[in-house]
Scaffold this motif. Structure first.
Motif, PDB file in Angstrom:
ATOM      1  N   ILE A 188       0.851  -1.188   0.000  1.00 60.34           N
ATOM      2  CA  ILE A 188       0.000   0.000   0.000  1.00 60.34           C
ATOM      3  C   ILE A 188       0.887   1.239   0.000  1.00 60.34           C
ATOM      4  O   ILE A 188       1.854   1.325   0.759  1.00 60.34           O
ATOM      5  CB  ILE A 188      -0.915   0.013   1.241  1.00 60.34           C
ATOM      6  N   SER A 189       0.560   2.212  -0.826  1.00 60.09           N
ATOM      7  CA  SER A 189       1.342   3.440  -0.869  1.00 60.09           C
ATOM      8  C   SER A 189       0.408   4.642  -0.890  1.00 60.09           C
ATOM      9  O   SER A 189      -0.753   4.544  -1.278  1.00 60.09           O
ATOM     10  CB  SER A 189       2.252   3.465  -2.104  1.00 60.09           C
ATOM     11  N   LEU A 190       0.945   5.790  -0.474  1.00 61.91           N
ATOM     12  CA  LEU A 190       0.176   7.036  -0.500  1.00 61.91           C
ATOM     13  C   LEU A 190       1.158   8.195  -0.444  1.00 61.91           C
ATOM     14  O   LEU A 190       2.364   8.010  -0.339  1.00 61.91           O
ATOM     15  CB  LEU A 190      -0.828   7.100   0.663  1.00 61.91           C
ATOM     16  N   SER A 191       0.614   9.416  -0.499  1.00 56.75           N
ATOM     17  CA  SER A 191       1.462  10.601  -0.489  1.00 56.75           C
ATOM     18  C   SER A 191       1.947  10.897   0.923  1.00 56.75           C
ATOM     19  O   SER A 191       1.539  10.252   1.888  1.00 56.75           O
ATOM     20  CB  SER A 191       0.697  11.796  -1.052  1.00 56.75           C
ATOM     21  N   GLU A 192       2.801  11.880   1.041  1.00 57.78           N
ATOM     22  CA  GLU A 192       3.426  12.221   2.313  1.00 57.78           C
ATOM     23  C   GLU A 192       2.370  12.585   3.366  1.00 57.78           C
ATOM     24  O   GLU A 192       1.567  13.502   3.163  1.00 57.78           O
ATOM     25  CB  GLU A 192       4.387  13.399   2.127  1.00 57.78           C
ATOM     26  N   PRO A 193       2.339  11.900   4.501  1.00 54.83           N
ATOM     27  CA  PRO A 193       1.334  12.188   5.536  1.00 54.83           C
ATOM     28  C   PRO A 193       1.789  13.316   6.465  1.00 54.83           C
ATOM     29  O   PRO A 193       2.955  13.701   6.483  1.00 54.83           O
ATOM     30  CB  PRO A 193       1.244  10.870   6.306  1.00 54.83           C
ATOM     31  N   ALA A 194       0.858  13.824   7.236  1.00 51.28           N
ATOM     32  CA  ALA A 194       1.167  14.814   8.271  1.00 51.28           C
ATOM     33  C   ALA A 194       0.228  14.569   9.429  1.00 51.28           C
ATOM     34  O   ALA A 194      -0.846  13.980   9.268  1.00 51.28           O
ATOM     35  CB  ALA A 194       1.006  16.232   7.729  1.00 51.28           C
ATOM     36  N   ILE A 195       0.630  15.008  10.605  1.00 47.31           N
ATOM     37  CA  ILE A 195      -0.239  14.858  11.764  1.00 47.31           C
ATOM     38  C   ILE A 195      -0.495  16.221  12.382  1.00 47.31           C
ATOM     39  O   ILE A 195       0.436  17.017  12.574  1.00 47.31           O
ATOM     40  CB  ILE A 195       0.368  13.882  12.808  1.00 47.31           C
ATOM     41  N   ASP A 196      -1.760  16.521  12.621  1.00 48.03           N
ATOM     42  CA  ASP A 196      -2.173  17.752  13.298  1.00 48.03           C
ATOM     43  C   ASP A 196      -2.522  17.359  14.727  1.00 48.03           C
ATOM     44  O   ASP A 196      -3.614  16.867  14.998  1.00 48.03           O
ATOM     45  CB  ASP A 196      -3.384  18.358  12.578  1.00 48.03           C
ATOM     46  N   LEU A 197      -1.575  17.558  15.652  1.00 51.75           N
ATOM     47  CA  LEU A 197      -1.766  17.081  17.012  1.00 51.75           C
ATOM     48  C   LEU A 197      -2.946  17.768  17.699  1.00 51.75           C
ATOM     49  O   LEU A 197      -3.575  17.179  18.583  1.00 51.75           O
ATOM     50  CB  LEU A 197      -0.482  17.263  17.836  1.00 51.75           C
TER      51      LEU A 197
END
Length: 465
Positions: free
Chosen positions: A76-85
């Motif tokens: 499984i692949s996807l674009s660069e993730p980010a987390i909004d804490l």
């Protein structure tokens, strides 16, 4: 303000207090519960529940991060993730809020009167509560102290600013770039691992010679390996000395006696918890103590007639489920039923990666009891379900007497093994023997098969290794 009289007064609405009050209400006892904060206590508001929510969020973020880097073995692949804490914390707070409302609703359903405010003893039968509208006096035939515990503060590094407890760690609005964790016990490892998965550079400082020192080394070895895989630095035999002169790092004395700075946006101190015995008028009553804890007998009675104490304020193990069981028992006793604390086993779970479960005696503890023992251990690497969950690290271990095969202890380390803790506890509580576990059909494919296989291994005929 009109004085309240009741048969039972519970001080504190943590897991022990609210369970005690609910059960008492169900039994028809006129019950009042006093709480200064929100229903649910430390566990629900700033402990067990919110920390597990953050751990889950961290696990999910790590998964998508690995997918983005092309390292996902499932393809499984996807674009660069980010987390909004901020959003993560808001989601966590939403869960806590719903559970707060649920506890309040259960108390109301059981016809328990709730009083919001800080309670102080006047004497062994009378408490005054500082509420928003003034002092409320409550007189009760029986009082249960369920005030819980607080994080231990280091005298040379008090909480404030960069130095935080688990409470503040669970409310951070952004993932720190660097985090130093003082204490390699379960709280420090759970939160330290979570922040490492969310992208923080984490260093754990432990004064003893290994992490999770209350568990045997064989159980903690997979946890140490995983910390290394996550890039978490672990300093063993190291002591925190305070903040650096610039205040941007933790000063540590390492095992070889040298000093070094650990860069840290925050320093999370998790060196233990202490009973909450101050501020509620303990000096106005005469309670015997065992060290800092309130001394109780096998019915949770204190040294004063009509006063009981339950949960963390009474000592180790400081576990929410211990407090709940004590609270339910005390309510039954107040109702006139014959009850006493005769539990054979108390499960302890560490929600690290992988998780650790221990119930009953470890092999060393069992050997110290002068009985010859049998040990059966089954690796998750030989368990089909664990493989499909990518959780084949770890094992299940059963410790039993050699002569009659009575099970003395059960331990496990692995992905999701916390959900096996009930089966482990039930086996010991019911006095199971190896043959009982081996002869119980365990569903396939599940990780619980490792439990059956460990018993079979102790009997000398494991099927899948």
């Amino acid at each position: 303000m009109k004085e309240i009289t009741c048969k039972l007064l519970v001080i504190g609405s943590g897991p022990g207090g609210y369970v005690c009050a609910i059960r008492a209400g169900q039994l028809g006892i006129d019950t009042v519960i006093v709480e200064a904060g929100k229903p649910g206590g430390t566990c629900l508001n700033v402990g067990c529940i919110p920390s597990k929510a953050m751990i889950h969020a961290a696990d999910e973020y790590l998964k998508v991060s690995q997918m983005a880097q092309g390292g996902d073995p499932l393809g499984i692949s996807l674009s660069e993730p980010a987390i909004d804490l901020k959003k993560t914390v808001a989601w966590k707070d939403g869960i806590v809020g719903r559970l707060n409302t649920g506890v309040a609703g259960l108390l109301k359903k059981a016809k328990v009167k709730s009083v919001q405010g800080w309670a102080r003893f006047r004497d062994g039968k009378t408490v005054e509560v500082e509420t928003e509208t003034g002092i409320q006096v409550i007189r009760a035939e029986t009082i249960v102290i369920a005030t819980g515990s607080l994080p231990v503060e280091l005298p040379f590094m008090p909480f404030g600013g960069k130095v935080i407890s688990s409470t503040e760690a669970l409310a951070l609005k952004k993932v720190p770039e660097t985090l130093a964790v003082v204490g390699g016990g379960y709280i420090g490892l759970e939160l330290g691992t979570a922040f490492a998965k969310m992208g923080a550079s984490v260093t754990i400082v432990e004064a003893q010679d290994r992490i999770l020192p209350l568990y045997d080394a064989e159980l903690t070895r997979p946890v140490s390996k995983r910390l290394d895989e996550l890039g978490v630095a672990v300093l063993i035999g190291a002591k925190a000395k305070g903040l650096s002169s610039k205040g941007d790092a933790l000063l540590v004395e390492t095992a070889d006696g040298t000093e070094r700075d650990i860069p840290a946006d925050h320093v999370l101190v998790t060196v233990g918890r202490k009973p909450a015995t101050q501020g509620w008028g303990v000096e106005e009553i005469d309670l015997d103590l065992t060290g800092p804890f309130i001394r109780i007998d096998d019915q949770c009675r204190t040294s004063m007639r009509g006063i009981y104490a339950i949960g963390d304020v009474t000592g180790e193990p400081m576990l929410a489920h211990r407090a709940m069981a004590q609270g339910e028992m005390v309510a039954e006793i107040v109702a006139g039923n014959r009850r006493s604390w005769d539990k054979r086993a108390m499960p302890a779970v560490c929600f690290t990666d992988p998780e650790v479960v221990s119930v009953g005696l470890s092999p060393d503890e069992a050997r110290a009891g002068a009985a010859e023992i049998k040990i059966g251990q089954f690796p998750f690497a030989a368990n089909g379900r664990a493989m499909t969950l990518q959780g084949e690290s770890g094992f299940v271990r059963v410790v039993a007497r050699a002569d009659n095969h009575l099970v003395l202890g059960i331990q496990a380390v692995g992905s999701g093994v916390s959900e096996l803790s009930a089966a482990f506890s039930l086996a010991i509580e019911m006095g199971a023997r190896l043959e009982d576990i081996a002869g119980t059909i365990h569903a396939h494919p599940t990780q619980s098969e490792g439990f059956q296989e460990a018993a079979l291994k102790a009997l000398g005929h494991a099927l899948h290794i």
